[in-house]
Design an enzyme around this catalytic site. Structure first.
Site, mmCIF file in Angstrom:
data_model
loop_
_atom_site.group_PDB
_atom_site.id
_atom_site.type_symbol
_atom_site.label_atom_id
_atom_site.label_comp_id
_atom_site.label_asym_id
_atom_site.label_seq_id
_atom_site.Cartn_x
_atom_site.Cartn_y
_atom_site.Cartn_z
ATOM 1 N N LEU A 151 42.870 38.611 40.538
ATOM 2 C CA LEU A 151 41.787 37.636 40.549
ATOM 3 C C LEU A 151 40.463 38.262 40.090
ATOM 4 O O LEU A 151 40.295 39.488 40.145
ATOM 5 C CB LEU A 151 41.604 37.093 41.971
ATOM 6 C CG LEU A 151 42.787 36.327 42.567
ATOM 7 C CD1 LEU A 151 42.525 36.030 44.036
ATOM 8 C CD2 LEU A 151 43.053 35.046 41.790
ATOM 9 N N SER A 152 39.546 37.429 39.697
ATOM 10 C CA SER A 152 38.190 37.891 39.389
ATOM 11 C C SER A 152 37.607 38.529 40.647
ATOM 12 O O SER A 152 37.730 37.986 41.741
ATOM 13 C CB SER A 152 37.336 36.694 38.958
ATOM 14 O OG SER A 152 36.013 37.110 38.695
ATOM 15 N N SER A 208 44.669 37.776 33.418
ATOM 16 C CA SER A 208 46.009 37.418 32.900
ATOM 17 C C SER A 208 46.810 36.666 33.956
ATOM 18 O O SER A 208 47.783 37.193 34.488
ATOM 19 C CB SER A 208 46.757 38.649 32.377
ATOM 20 O OG SER A 208 46.655 39.786 33.210
#
Ligand code: ADP
Length: 193
Positions: free
Chosen positions: A32-33, A105
């Site tokens: 995750l970010s 991704s």
């Protein structure tokens, strides 16, 4: 395409790597970010370079300034983004560098395609799942993106209104809420042994 012929160099891969004294590989950090991909990759890059080993960080956000400028965050554009980064990583690995990909991704198919391309080329590919719980990523929010996504200012944000497909068999899983950066770096570098 049929008029295009592959023109080989004078050195085979083993000859190239022997001449350079280093073997290439791709380390693919997904998560995750705010999970810690770039932080870990930068520290791994520094560790490898200090040891004299060529390494290069391919950060998704950085590449969107150049190679992937013009691509957005639709499913199609994300897919193309991942495909291009996979191809660049493969070339770097072939050239004898450790490519350190940091890319959310989010879709399994995209990551698997990069893995398959490396396998077909006989190059090492290590998938590292930087598995940080979303509550932790949201709390860190290093770029303020979660706050903006929750306020509706960003659409299709992974983990908020766009899915993240968890890796099934990553070579390494790192929980950054459980291990510190030094330990994460050691584990990633250990993949190359
Ligand atoms: P990503 O590249 O996955 O979006 P970043 O590396 O930009 O994430 O941000 C991760 C944030 O989490 C940074 O502010 C970093 O300092 C912090 N952090 C805290 N603990 C860790 C850890 N163990 N590993 C990596 N990052 C951590």
């Amino acid at each position: 395409m049929s008029d295009i012929t592959w023109h080989g160099g004078h050195f085979s891969r083993p000859q190239r790597w022997a001449a350079l004294g280093h073997a290439g590989a791709t380390i693919w950090l997904t998560g995750l970010s705010g999970s810690g991909k770039s932080t870990i990759a930068a520290a791994v890059e520094a560790r490898l370079l200090e040891a004299g080993r060529p390494a290069y960080m391919l950060d998704g956000d950085n590449l969107r300034h150049g190679l992937n400028a013009g691509l957005g965050f639709s499913a199609e554009d994300r897919d193309e983004n991942v495909r291009r980064v996979g191809e660049v990583a493969l070339l770097m690995a072939e050239a004898g560098t450790v490519a350190l990909v940091c890319l959310i991704s989010p879709f399994r198919a995209g990551r698997d395609r990069a893995r398959a391309a490396h396998a077909a080329a006989g190059l090492d590919f290590f998938e590292v799942w930087v598995n940080t719980p979303i509550e932790v990523c949201r709390r860190r929010d290093p770029k303020g993106l979660y706050a903006r996504a929750e306020a509706g200012a960003i659409q299709s944000f992974t983990g908020i209104d766009s899915p993240y497909e968890e890796p099934v068999r990553p070579e390494l899983e790192i929980r950054t809420d459980e291990v510190d950066l030094a330990e994460a770096v050691a584990r990633v570098v250990g993949l190359l042994d």
